[in-house]
Design an enzyme around this catalytic site. Sequence first.
Site, PDB file in Angstrom:
ATOM      1  N   SER A 124      -2.481   6.181  -1.040  1.00 17.32           N
ATOM      2  CA  SER A 124      -2.774   7.096   0.022  1.00 17.32           C
ATOM      3  C   SER A 124      -1.881   8.412  -0.113  1.00 17.32           C
ATOM      4  O   SER A 124      -0.559   8.406  -0.575  1.00 17.32           O
ATOM      5  CB  SER A 124      -2.454   6.375   1.303  1.00 17.32           C
ATOM      6  OG  SER A 124      -2.382   7.322   2.631  1.00 17.32           O
ATOM      7  N   TYR A 148       3.763   1.209   7.115  1.00 14.77           N
ATOM      8  CA  TYR A 148       2.301   1.462   6.104  1.00 14.77           C
ATOM      9  C   TYR A 148       2.580   2.141   4.850  1.00 14.77           C
ATOM     10  O   TYR A 148       2.242   1.671   3.740  1.00 14.77           O
ATOM     11  CB  TYR A 148       1.333   1.748   7.058  1.00 14.77           C
ATOM     12  CG  TYR A 148      -0.024   1.930   6.416  1.00 14.77           C
ATOM     13  CD1 TYR A 148      -0.557   1.173   5.595  1.00 14.77           C
ATOM     14  CD2 TYR A 148      -0.234   3.368   6.226  1.00 14.77           C
ATOM     15  CE1 TYR A 148      -1.660   1.513   4.712  1.00 14.77           C
ATOM     16  CE2 TYR A 148      -1.181   3.924   5.095  1.00 14.77           C
ATOM     17  CZ  TYR A 148      -1.999   2.994   4.718  1.00 14.77           C
ATOM     18  OH  TYR A 148      -3.225   3.187   3.976  1.00 14.77           O
ATOM     19  N   LYS A 152       2.697   1.356   0.734  1.00 10.32           N
ATOM     20  CA  LYS A 152       1.995   1.838  -0.445  1.00 10.32           C
ATOM     21  C   LYS A 152       3.065   2.257  -1.612  1.00 10.32           C
ATOM     22  O   LYS A 152       2.799   1.991  -2.851  1.00 10.32           O
ATOM     23  CB  LYS A 152       1.297   2.926   0.045  1.00 10.32           C
ATOM     24  CG  LYS A 152       0.009   2.580   0.955  1.00 10.32           C
ATOM     25  CD  LYS A 152      -1.089   1.909   0.326  1.00 10.32           C
ATOM     26  CE  LYS A 152      -1.918   1.575   1.114  1.00 10.32           C
ATOM     27  NZ  LYS A 152      -2.928   0.397   0.708  1.00 10.32           N
TER      28      LYS A 152
HETATM   29  P1  NAD Z   1     -10.497  -1.477   5.710  1.00  7.17           P
HETATM   30  O1  NAD Z   1      -9.518  -2.231   6.903  1.00  7.17           O
HETATM   31  O2  NAD Z   1     -11.883  -1.229   6.269  1.00  7.17           O
HETATM   32  O3  NAD Z   1     -10.522  -2.404   4.515  1.00  7.17           O
HETATM   33  C1  NAD Z   1      -9.609  -3.334   4.062  1.00  7.17           C
HETATM   34  C2  NAD Z   1     -10.352  -4.765   3.754  1.00  7.17           C
HETATM   35  O4  NAD Z   1      -9.331  -5.514   3.258  1.00  7.17           O
HETATM   36  C3  NAD Z   1     -10.806  -5.403   4.946  1.00  7.17           C
HETATM   37  O5  NAD Z   1     -12.109  -5.516   4.763  1.00  7.17           O
HETATM   38  C4  NAD Z   1      -9.829  -6.444   5.245  1.00  7.17           C
HETATM   39  O6  NAD Z   1     -10.404  -7.618   5.927  1.00  7.17           O
HETATM   40  C5  NAD Z   1      -9.221  -6.906   3.942  1.00  7.17           C
HETATM   41  N1  NAD Z   1      -8.034  -7.310   3.840  1.00  7.17           N
HETATM   42  C6  NAD Z   1      -6.996  -6.990   4.399  1.00  7.17           C
HETATM   43  N2  NAD Z   1      -5.837  -7.738   4.206  1.00  7.17           N
HETATM   44  C7  NAD Z   1      -6.560  -8.793   3.316  1.00  7.17           C
HETATM   45  C8  NAD Z   1      -5.990 -10.012   2.623  1.00  7.17           C
HETATM   46  N3  NAD Z   1      -4.767 -10.334   2.803  1.00  7.17           N
HETATM   47  N4  NAD Z   1      -6.613 -10.804   1.993  1.00  7.17           N
HETATM   48  C9  NAD Z   1      -7.902 -10.550   1.817  1.00  7.17           C
HETATM   49  N5  NAD Z   1      -8.531  -9.333   2.428  1.00  7.17           N
HETATM   50  C10 NAD Z   1      -7.658  -8.510   3.159  1.00  7.17           C
HETATM   51  O7  NAD Z   1      -9.680  -0.135   5.199  1.00  7.17           O
HETATM   52  P2  NAD Z   1     -10.308   0.900   4.324  1.00  7.17           P
HETATM   53  O8  NAD Z   1     -10.308   1.938   5.292  1.00  7.17           O
HETATM   54  O9  NAD Z   1     -11.380   0.552   3.751  1.00  7.17           O
HETATM   55  O10 NAD Z   1      -9.150   0.968   3.239  1.00  7.17           O
HETATM   56  C11 NAD Z   1      -9.137   0.283   1.948  1.00  7.17           C
HETATM   57  C12 NAD Z   1      -7.833   0.559   1.464  1.00  7.17           C
HETATM   58  O11 NAD Z   1      -7.572   2.026   1.237  1.00  7.17           O
HETATM   59  C13 NAD Z   1      -6.502   0.093   1.906  1.00  7.17           C
HETATM   60  O12 NAD Z   1      -5.546  -0.460   1.288  1.00  7.17           O
HETATM   61  C14 NAD Z   1      -6.148   1.196   2.819  1.00  7.17           C
HETATM   62  O13 NAD Z   1      -4.664   1.140   3.156  1.00  7.17           O
HETATM   63  C15 NAD Z   1      -6.282   2.292   2.000  1.00  7.17           C
HETATM   64  N6  NAD Z   1      -6.435   3.797   2.374  1.00  7.17           N
HETATM   65  C16 NAD Z   1      -7.475   4.077   3.557  1.00  7.17           C
HETATM   66  C17 NAD Z   1      -7.208   5.231   4.109  1.00  7.17           C
HETATM   67  C18 NAD Z   1      -8.431   5.734   5.035  1.00  7.17           C
HETATM   68  O14 NAD Z   1      -8.160   6.520   5.746  1.00  7.17           O
HETATM   69  N7  NAD Z   1      -9.316   4.661   5.477  1.00  7.17           N
HETATM   70  C19 NAD Z   1      -6.465   6.283   3.448  1.00  7.17           C
HETATM   71  C20 NAD Z   1      -5.638   6.005   2.401  1.00  7.17           C
HETATM   72  C21 NAD Z   1      -5.611   4.812   1.999  1.00  7.17           C
END
Ligand code: NAD
Length: 350
Positions: A124, A148, A152
Site C-alpha cells: 500500500s 495497519y 504492510k
Molecule cells: P477486502 O477486505 O475487500 O479483501 C480482503 C479479503 O481477505 C477479504 O475477502 C477477507 O475476507 C480476506 N481475508 C482477510 N484475512 C484473511 C485470512 N486470515 N485468511 C483468509 N482470508 C482473509 O480488501 P481489499 O480492498 O480488496 O484489499 C485487498 C488487499 O489490498 C489488502 O491486503 C489490503 O490491505 C490491500 N490494500 C487495499 C487498499 C484499498 O484501498 N482497498 C489500498 C492499499 C492496499
Amino acid sequence: MTILVTGGAGYIGSHTCVELLQSGYEIIVLDNFSNSKPKSLKRVSEITGKSFKTYQIDLVNRNKLEDVFSQNKITAVIHFAGLKAVGESVQIPLEYYHNNLTGTINLCEMMRKYEVKKLVFSSSATVYGSTGDLPIAENSRLGATNPYGRTKLMIEEILRDLYESDHNWSIALLRYFNPIGAHSSGLIGEDPKGIPNNLMPFISQVAVGKLECLNIYGNDYSTKDGTGIRDYIHVVDLAIGHIRALENLENNNGIEAFNLGTGTGYSVLDLVNAFEKATGESIPYVMKERRPGDAAVCFADPTKAMEQLGFKATRSIEMMCEDTWRWQKTNPNGYTGNLELNRKDQATVL
Ligand code: NAD
Ligand code: UDP
C-alpha cells in the site's frame, strides 16, 4: 498456469479474479470471508462464464492451508488476504499483526515447502508514511504511521529477507494508491461493512440515500481548494496491474516494489464534482475538521510500473464515478441486498 488468489472474494481480489480468468489463467480462491461474501465469487463466475475452486480457509490455520497446496499444482500466488482498516488497526493492533503477519508467514512457509516461489503481494502507499516527496517514487523514504501500515511494511521486509535466503523467489510488492470504481457490468464492486471510512464508498452511499451527507475532513490544506488530494485508480486498472506483475515474475527472479497509481491527484471536491457530473446525483456535504493522521497530498510516480511492467492506468475519473454508481445503484445493500436474481452458482465452494 494456476494462480492461488488469497482474499480473492474481496474488493480488489474479485476484480483481479475476473481479469485473471479473462486472460486465460486458472484460479483457485482462498478466503475466510471475514470481510467479504461468497456471492462476489458467484458474480465473478457469472461475468467470466468460468468456474473455479474456492476454499473457505483462514490463512492463520496452517493445517488447512496445506490442503490447498497438497491438492493442487499452483504456479504463483497473489496475496490479497489481510485486514485493512486503519482506524480499527489502532483499536485492535494484535489482531492486525496476528492476521496479516501470521497469515503471510504461513502462506510463505507453504509456498517454500511446495516450491511455489512466485508471489504478488498487496502492499500500500501507506508504507510511505509521511514522506514529503511528491510525486512519490518507490525509493522514497518508508515509514508507516499506524499498525495497519506497519503490517504492510513488516511484510515487505519479511519478503525481502525471504528473497535474500533464496534467490529463486520472484516477488512483486504492489503499492496501491486509492482504488475506487467497480467492474463495468455492475455485478461486483466495493461492499464495505458498516459506515464506510473511505471517500468514494461514502459518496456513493450518500447518492443512493443510505447516508445523509458527506463530511469533508479539512478545507484548510494548502491545496488548490483546501481539501485533501489523492491518486484515485480504477480498480479494474489496478487488477490489470496484477496481471502485468505476474507476467513479469515469469521471466525475472528478484523482489521489486511498484507503485500502482495514475500519477494524477484529485481533491475531495474534484471527486464530489466528478461524481455529481457523471451520475446526475447531488452530494450534499459539510466541512469538518481535518481527520487525524491524514496527509494533505498523496500521488504516485507511476514511471517504474510503466517502464518495467508495461502498466499504465487508462480509466478516467469519470469512468471511476460511473462504474461506482452502476454498482451502488443496482446493489444498494452490496452483496447482502435482496435484489439478487436467481443466478447459477458456478463456483465450487468447498
Ligand atoms: P477486502 O477486505 O475487500 O479483501 C480482503 C479479503 O481477505 C477479504 O475477502 C477477507 O475476507 C480476506 N481475508 C482477510 N484475512 C484473511 C485470512 N486470515 N485468511 C483468509 N482470508 C482473509 O480488501 P481489499 O480492498 O480488496 O484489499 C485487498 C488487499 O489490498 C489488502 O491486503 C489490503 O490491505 C490491500 N490494500 C487495499 C487498499 C484499498 O484501498 N482497498 C489500498 C492499499 C492496499
Ligand atoms: N475524506 C473525506 N470524507 C470522508 C472520507 C475521506 O473528506 O468521509 C477525505 C480524506 O480526508 C482524504 C480523502 O478523502 O483527503 C481520501 O480519503 P480515503 O480515506 O478514501 O483515503 P486515504 O486517506 O486512506 O488515502
